[in-house]
Design a protein around this motif. Sequence first.
Motif, PDB file in Angstrom:
ATOM      1  N   ARG A 178      12.097  -5.408  51.417  1.00  0.00           N
ATOM      2  CA  ARG A 178      12.115  -3.955  51.272  1.00  0.00           C
ATOM      3  C   ARG A 178      13.561  -3.521  51.045  1.00  0.00           C
ATOM      4  N   PHE A 179      13.943  -3.393  49.777  1.00  0.00           N
ATOM      5  CA  PHE A 179      15.279  -2.944  49.414  1.00  0.00           C
ATOM      6  C   PHE A 179      15.239  -1.440  49.129  1.00  0.00           C
ATOM      7  N   ALA A 180      16.201  -0.723  49.656  1.00  0.00           N
ATOM      8  CA  ALA A 180      16.224   0.731  49.491  1.00  0.00           C
ATOM      9  C   ALA A 180      16.304   1.120  48.022  1.00  0.00           C
ATOM     10  N   TYR A 181      15.532   2.142  47.646  1.00  0.00           N
ATOM     11  CA  TYR A 181      15.566   2.737  46.316  1.00  0.00           C
ATOM     12  C   TYR A 181      15.195   1.763  45.208  1.00  0.00           C
ATOM     13  N   MET A 190      24.328   6.972  40.630  1.00  0.00           N
ATOM     14  CA  MET A 190      24.020   5.692  39.996  1.00  0.00           C
ATOM     15  C   MET A 190      24.662   4.530  40.751  1.00  0.00           C
ATOM     16  N   ARG A 191      25.922   4.721  41.186  1.00  0.00           N
ATOM     17  CA  ARG A 191      26.591   3.639  41.910  1.00  0.00           C
ATOM     18  C   ARG A 191      25.830   3.282  43.184  1.00  0.00           C
ATOM     19  N   LYS A 192      25.312   4.316  43.876  1.00  0.00           N
ATOM     20  CA  LYS A 192      24.539   4.048  45.085  1.00  0.00           C
ATOM     21  C   LYS A 192      23.291   3.235  44.774  1.00  0.00           C
ATOM     22  N   LEU A 193      22.651   3.545  43.660  1.00  0.00           N
ATOM     23  CA  LEU A 193      21.454   2.801  43.294  1.00  0.00           C
ATOM     24  C   LEU A 193      21.815   1.343  43.026  1.00  0.00           C
ATOM     25  N   LEU A 194      22.918   1.097  42.332  1.00  0.00           N
ATOM     26  CA  LEU A 194      23.313  -0.275  42.031  1.00  0.00           C
ATOM     27  C   LEU A 194      23.648  -1.037  43.301  1.00  0.00           C
ATOM     28  N   LEU A 195      24.308  -0.375  44.243  1.00  0.00           N
ATOM     29  CA  LEU A 195      24.624  -1.042  45.491  1.00  0.00           C
ATOM     30  C   LEU A 195      23.363  -1.361  46.274  1.00  0.00           C
ATOM     31  N   ALA A 196      22.395  -0.482  46.216  1.00  0.00           N
ATOM     32  CA  ALA A 196      21.142  -0.729  46.937  1.00  0.00           C
ATOM     33  C   ALA A 196      20.433  -1.961  46.412  1.00  0.00           C
ATOM     34  N   TYR A 211      25.076 -14.546  41.049  1.00  0.00           N
ATOM     35  CA  TYR A 211      24.410 -14.269  42.316  1.00  0.00           C
ATOM     36  C   TYR A 211      23.557 -12.998  42.224  1.00  0.00           C
ATOM     37  N   PHE A 212      22.898 -12.673  43.322  1.00  0.00           N
ATOM     38  CA  PHE A 212      21.961 -11.552  43.400  1.00  0.00           C
ATOM     39  C   PHE A 212      22.544 -10.277  42.780  1.00  0.00           C
ATOM     40  N   GLY A 213      21.728  -9.594  41.961  1.00  0.00           N
ATOM     41  CA  GLY A 213      22.180  -8.365  41.315  1.00  0.00           C
ATOM     42  C   GLY A 213      23.224  -8.593  40.250  1.00  0.00           C
ATOM     43  N   GLN A 214      23.243  -9.801  39.678  1.00  0.00           N
ATOM     44  CA  GLN A 214      24.223 -10.145  38.638  1.00  0.00           C
ATOM     45  C   GLN A 214      25.647  -9.861  39.123  1.00  0.00           C
ATOM     46  N   SER A 215      25.930 -10.326  40.364  1.00  0.00           N
ATOM     47  CA  SER A 215      27.231 -10.079  40.975  1.00  0.00           C
ATOM     48  C   SER A 215      28.227 -11.210  40.756  1.00  0.00           C
ATOM     49  N   GLY A 216      27.968 -12.069  39.785  1.00  0.00           N
ATOM     50  CA  GLY A 216      28.912 -13.121  39.439  1.00  0.00           C
ATOM     51  C   GLY A 216      28.770 -14.343  40.318  1.00  0.00           C
ATOM     52  N   THR A 217      29.736 -15.223  40.226  1.00  0.00           N
ATOM     53  CA  THR A 217      29.698 -16.489  40.957  1.00  0.00           C
ATOM     54  C   THR A 217      29.620 -16.247  42.465  1.00  0.00           C
ATOM     55  N   GLY A 218      28.693 -16.938  43.100  1.00  0.00           N
ATOM     56  CA  GLY A 218      28.563 -16.867  44.551  1.00  0.00           C
ATOM     57  C   GLY A 218      28.670 -18.254  45.150  1.00  0.00           C
ATOM     58  N   VAL A 219      29.498 -18.405  46.165  1.00  0.00           N
ATOM     59  CA  VAL A 219      29.674 -19.682  46.858  1.00  0.00           C
ATOM     60  C   VAL A 219      29.445 -19.456  48.344  1.00  0.00           C
ATOM     61  N   TYR A 220      28.611 -20.293  48.938  1.00  0.00           N
ATOM     62  CA  TYR A 220      28.250 -20.120  50.342  1.00  0.00           C
ATOM     63  C   TYR A 220      28.420 -21.438  51.085  1.00  0.00           C
ATOM     64  N   ARG A 249      12.956  -3.010  36.664  1.00  0.00           N
ATOM     65  CA  ARG A 249      14.381  -2.804  36.427  1.00  0.00           C
ATOM     66  C   ARG A 249      14.598  -1.541  35.606  1.00  0.00           C
ATOM     67  N   ALA A 250      15.273  -0.574  36.207  1.00  0.00           N
ATOM     68  CA  ALA A 250      15.553   0.683  35.514  1.00  0.00           C
ATOM     69  C   ALA A 250      16.724   0.511  34.554  1.00  0.00           C
ATOM     70  N   PRO A 251      16.789   1.312  33.490  1.00  0.00           N
ATOM     71  CA  PRO A 251      17.921   1.234  32.559  1.00  0.00           C
ATOM     72  C   PRO A 251      19.245   1.408  33.285  1.00  0.00           C
ATOM     73  N   GLY A 252      20.201   0.553  32.959  1.00  0.00           N
ATOM     74  CA  GLY A 252      21.518   0.644  33.567  1.00  0.00           C
ATOM     75  C   GLY A 252      21.660  -0.079  34.892  1.00  0.00           C
ATOM     76  N   THR A 253      20.582  -0.684  35.387  1.00  0.00           N
ATOM     77  CA  THR A 253      20.651  -1.453  36.629  1.00  0.00           C
ATOM     78  C   THR A 253      20.672  -2.943  36.296  1.00  0.00           C
ATOM     79  N   TYR A 254      20.660  -3.759  37.332  1.00  0.00           N
ATOM     80  CA  TYR A 254      20.847  -5.195  37.146  1.00  0.00           C
ATOM     81  C   TYR A 254      19.625  -5.990  37.585  1.00  0.00           C
ATOM     82  N   ASN A 255      19.513  -7.184  37.033  1.00  0.00           N
ATOM     83  CA  ASN A 255      18.434  -8.085  37.393  1.00  0.00           C
ATOM     84  C   ASN A 255      18.654  -8.615  38.805  1.00  0.00           C
ATOM     85  N   LEU A 256      17.599  -8.725  39.594  1.00  0.00           N
ATOM     86  CA  LEU A 256      17.709  -9.243  40.955  1.00  0.00           C
ATOM     87  C   LEU A 256      17.612 -10.761  41.019  1.00  0.00           C
TER      88      LEU A 256
END
Length: 254
Positions: free
Chosen positions: A79-82, A1-7, A153-162, A118-125
């Motif tokens: 094309r994002f893996a998985y 599951m962790r690999k899927l979330l990272l993908a 930020y992407f994948g609901q990864s919290g605040t993103g600053v660029y 979006r599969a159960p347990g994954t995050y919005n892109l």
Amino acid sequence: MRKLLLALTAAAGLSLGAPAQAQVAIGETGLTATITGTVASDYLFRGISQTRSRIAYQSSVELAHASGFYVGGFISNVRFAYTDARQEVDVFGGFRFSLADFNFDVGVQGYLYPGYSRAPGTYNLDFFEGYLKATREIGPVNLLGAINVSPNYFGQSGTGVYLEGGADWKTGIWDVTLGGRIGYQWIERNVRFGTPDYAWWSIAVSRDFAIPNIGTITASVGYYDTSISRSDCIYGTAQDICNARAMGYLTFKF
């Protein structure tokens, strides 16, 4: 599951390099339509491949008013893996103005992935960013800087600053322009995104080629790299999306 979330956190956004543009005035309304089309050897967003090193096909359209306000959209294959995410559609709007010797651009951009299941347990892109850009021309050199901030930020990864800076130099040799960029991305939830905070950089050359009775093609080739080690990249050694690479693109203006 962790690999899927990272993908799911491969990252997304606009291709590097400033595409050529074709502007068409709309009557006496003060509105101008701008259309671009690009074929690229890859789709990089802040140094990370969005197509897993495959060819990208992109198009954008913008409607701008003489007052400085504008709205627009952008579309590209991804094309994002998985995942089944295969398209990115961006919408943006803002205001451009000049102050002293600088040109400013302030606005908001949304990054959307229609068709992604979006599969159960994954995050919005999907995510959005506010941005502020500034440019200044000094002779043949155009200096630029930008800051982008996303509350989630992407994948609901919290605040993103660029942050990004760069320069384009019209060399005067064979009409070639030499450009360089350097940027740094901060991410609140690095594990969810799939990489540590990182820098990326590039150097590229470009040139316009006029085609009689058709338009202009801008050709560009460049070198791109990031500070992300192979083991720290999304999926580690299973994907080649953070490594150094050469990239080329053709942008059409008609």
